[in-house]
Design a protein around this motif. Sequence first.
Motif, PDB file in Angstrom:
ATOM      1  N   ALA A  86      35.527  33.337  50.042  1.00  0.00           N
ATOM      2  CA  ALA A  86      34.790  34.234  50.932  1.00  0.00           C
ATOM      3  C   ALA A  86      33.771  35.084  50.184  1.00  0.00           C
ATOM      4  N   GLY A  87      33.815  35.079  48.867  1.00  0.00           N
ATOM      5  CA  GLY A  87      32.865  35.844  48.082  1.00  0.00           C
ATOM      6  C   GLY A  87      33.296  37.275  47.795  1.00  0.00           C
ATOM      7  N   LEU A  88      34.523  37.652  48.163  1.00  0.00           N
ATOM      8  CA  LEU A  88      35.006  39.003  47.921  1.00  0.00           C
ATOM      9  C   LEU A  88      35.485  39.197  46.489  1.00  0.00           C
ATOM     10  N   LEU A  89      35.815  38.107  45.818  1.00  0.00           N
ATOM     11  CA  LEU A  89      36.247  38.139  44.421  1.00  0.00           C
ATOM     12  C   LEU A  89      35.484  37.091  43.640  1.00  0.00           C
ATOM     13  N   SER A  90      35.352  37.328  42.360  1.00  0.00           N
ATOM     14  CA  SER A  90      34.915  36.287  41.442  1.00  0.00           C
ATOM     15  C   SER A  90      35.928  36.268  40.301  1.00  0.00           C
ATOM     16  N   SER A  91      35.934  35.207  39.532  1.00  0.00           N
ATOM     17  CA  SER A  91      36.931  35.104  38.467  1.00  0.00           C
ATOM     18  C   SER A  91      36.317  34.477  37.234  1.00  0.00           C
ATOM     19  N   GLU A  92      37.024  34.675  36.135  1.00  0.00           N
ATOM     20  CA  GLU A  92      36.610  34.118  34.852  1.00  0.00           C
ATOM     21  C   GLU A  92      37.855  33.697  34.097  1.00  0.00           C
ATOM     22  N   ARG A  93      37.863  32.471  33.625  1.00  0.00           N
ATOM     23  CA  ARG A  93      38.992  31.976  32.837  1.00  0.00           C
ATOM     24  C   ARG A  93      38.753  32.335  31.380  1.00  0.00           C
ATOM     25  N   ARG A  94      39.769  32.945  30.769  1.00  0.00           N
ATOM     26  CA  ARG A  94      39.759  33.263  29.340  1.00  0.00           C
ATOM     27  C   ARG A  94      41.036  32.698  28.754  1.00  0.00           C
ATOM     28  N   GLY A  95      40.900  31.590  28.083  1.00  0.00           N
ATOM     29  CA  GLY A  95      42.081  30.915  27.551  1.00  0.00           C
ATOM     30  C   GLY A  95      42.932  30.391  28.695  1.00  0.00           C
ATOM     31  N   THR A  96      44.192  30.791  28.722  1.00  0.00           N
ATOM     32  CA  THR A  96      45.082  30.313  29.775  1.00  0.00           C
ATOM     33  C   THR A  96      45.144  31.246  30.977  1.00  0.00           C
ATOM     34  N   TRP A  97      44.492  32.415  30.899  1.00  0.00           N
ATOM     35  CA  TRP A  97      44.557  33.403  31.973  1.00  0.00           C
ATOM     36  C   TRP A  97      43.261  33.450  32.767  1.00  0.00           C
ATOM     37  N   VAL A  98      43.390  33.837  34.023  1.00  0.00           N
ATOM     38  CA  VAL A  98      42.223  34.032  34.882  1.00  0.00           C
ATOM     39  C   VAL A  98      42.121  35.524  35.182  1.00  0.00           C
ATOM     40  N   TYR A  99      40.914  36.057  35.028  1.00  0.00           N
ATOM     41  CA  TYR A  99      40.642  37.469  35.283  1.00  0.00           C
ATOM     42  C   TYR A  99      39.770  37.589  36.526  1.00  0.00           C
ATOM     43  N   TYR A 100      40.078  38.574  37.360  1.00  0.00           N
ATOM     44  CA  TYR A 100      39.401  38.722  38.647  1.00  0.00           C
ATOM     45  C   TYR A 100      38.541  39.964  38.693  1.00  0.00           C
ATOM     46  N   ARG A 101      37.449  39.844  39.436  1.00  0.00           N
ATOM     47  CA  ARG A 101      36.507  40.949  39.615  1.00  0.00           C
ATOM     48  C   ARG A 101      36.220  41.077  41.107  1.00  0.00           C
ATOM     49  N   PHE A 102      36.284  42.296  41.598  1.00  0.00           N
ATOM     50  CA  PHE A 102      35.975  42.640  42.976  1.00  0.00           C
ATOM     51  C   PHE A 102      34.462  42.630  43.161  1.00  0.00           C
ATOM     52  N   GLU A 103      33.975  42.127  44.275  1.00  0.00           N
ATOM     53  CA  GLU A 103      32.544  42.097  44.573  1.00  0.00           C
ATOM     54  C   GLU A 103      32.238  43.147  45.638  1.00  0.00           C
ATOM     55  N   PRO A 104      31.913  44.386  45.227  1.00  0.00           N
ATOM     56  CA  PRO A 104      31.758  45.479  46.184  1.00  0.00           C
ATOM     57  C   PRO A 104      30.609  45.301  47.165  1.00  0.00           C
ATOM     58  N   ALA A 105      29.565  44.579  46.810  1.00  0.00           N
ATOM     59  CA  ALA A 105      28.417  44.411  47.708  1.00  0.00           C
ATOM     60  C   ALA A 105      28.815  43.686  48.993  1.00  0.00           C
ATOM     61  N   VAL A 106      29.745  42.760  48.879  1.00  0.00           N
ATOM     62  CA  VAL A 106      30.153  41.999  50.054  1.00  0.00           C
ATOM     63  C   VAL A 106      30.932  42.893  51.022  1.00  0.00           C
ATOM     64  N   LEU A 107      31.874  43.654  50.489  1.00  0.00           N
ATOM     65  CA  LEU A 107      32.631  44.547  51.354  1.00  0.00           C
ATOM     66  C   LEU A 107      31.728  45.645  51.914  1.00  0.00           C
ATOM     67  N   ALA A 108      30.734  46.070  51.145  1.00  0.00           N
ATOM     68  CA  ALA A 108      29.779  47.074  51.632  1.00  0.00           C
ATOM     69  C   ALA A 108      29.000  46.537  52.832  1.00  0.00           C
ATOM     70  N   ALA A 109      28.634  45.264  52.791  1.00  0.00           N
ATOM     71  CA  ALA A 109      27.926  44.660  53.923  1.00  0.00           C
ATOM     72  C   ALA A 109      28.800  44.667  55.171  1.00  0.00           C
TER      73      ALA A 109
END
Length: 120
Positions: A86-109
């Motif tokens: 849905a575009g509310l989160l993005s993620s990045e894999r670092r080694g064996t773990w996945v890290y998540y980032r909130f996308e505030p612009a989408v919720l603001a819309a």
Amino acid sequence: MPNSPRLPLPRVEAELSATPLNERPLTADEAERTAKAFHVLAHPIRLQLLSTIASFEEGQPCVCAISDVGVSGPTVSHHLKKLKEAGLLSSERRGTWVYYRFEPAVLAAMGRLLIKAASE
């Protein structure tokens, strides 16, 4: 009770009407797209995960830091996937773990759709 068909969740920013609710009546198509966008957040586990990630104070949380929401690991993964689609989160894999980032612009819309109407 028969299972209802599962519809794919939309990418929120592509589906929302740009018109606040009190500027003019939404068309039937705008109303349907907007309802689908809000459907993404209409699940308690998704809201809990999104809130946890958004309020994380030390950068991007690892999936291991956010998965304690009272459901199994595969269920957490399922809901994280839906939030990402849905575009509310993005993620990045670092080694064996996945890290998540909130996308505030989408919720603001999504909020703009309601806030202007509520403030008048």
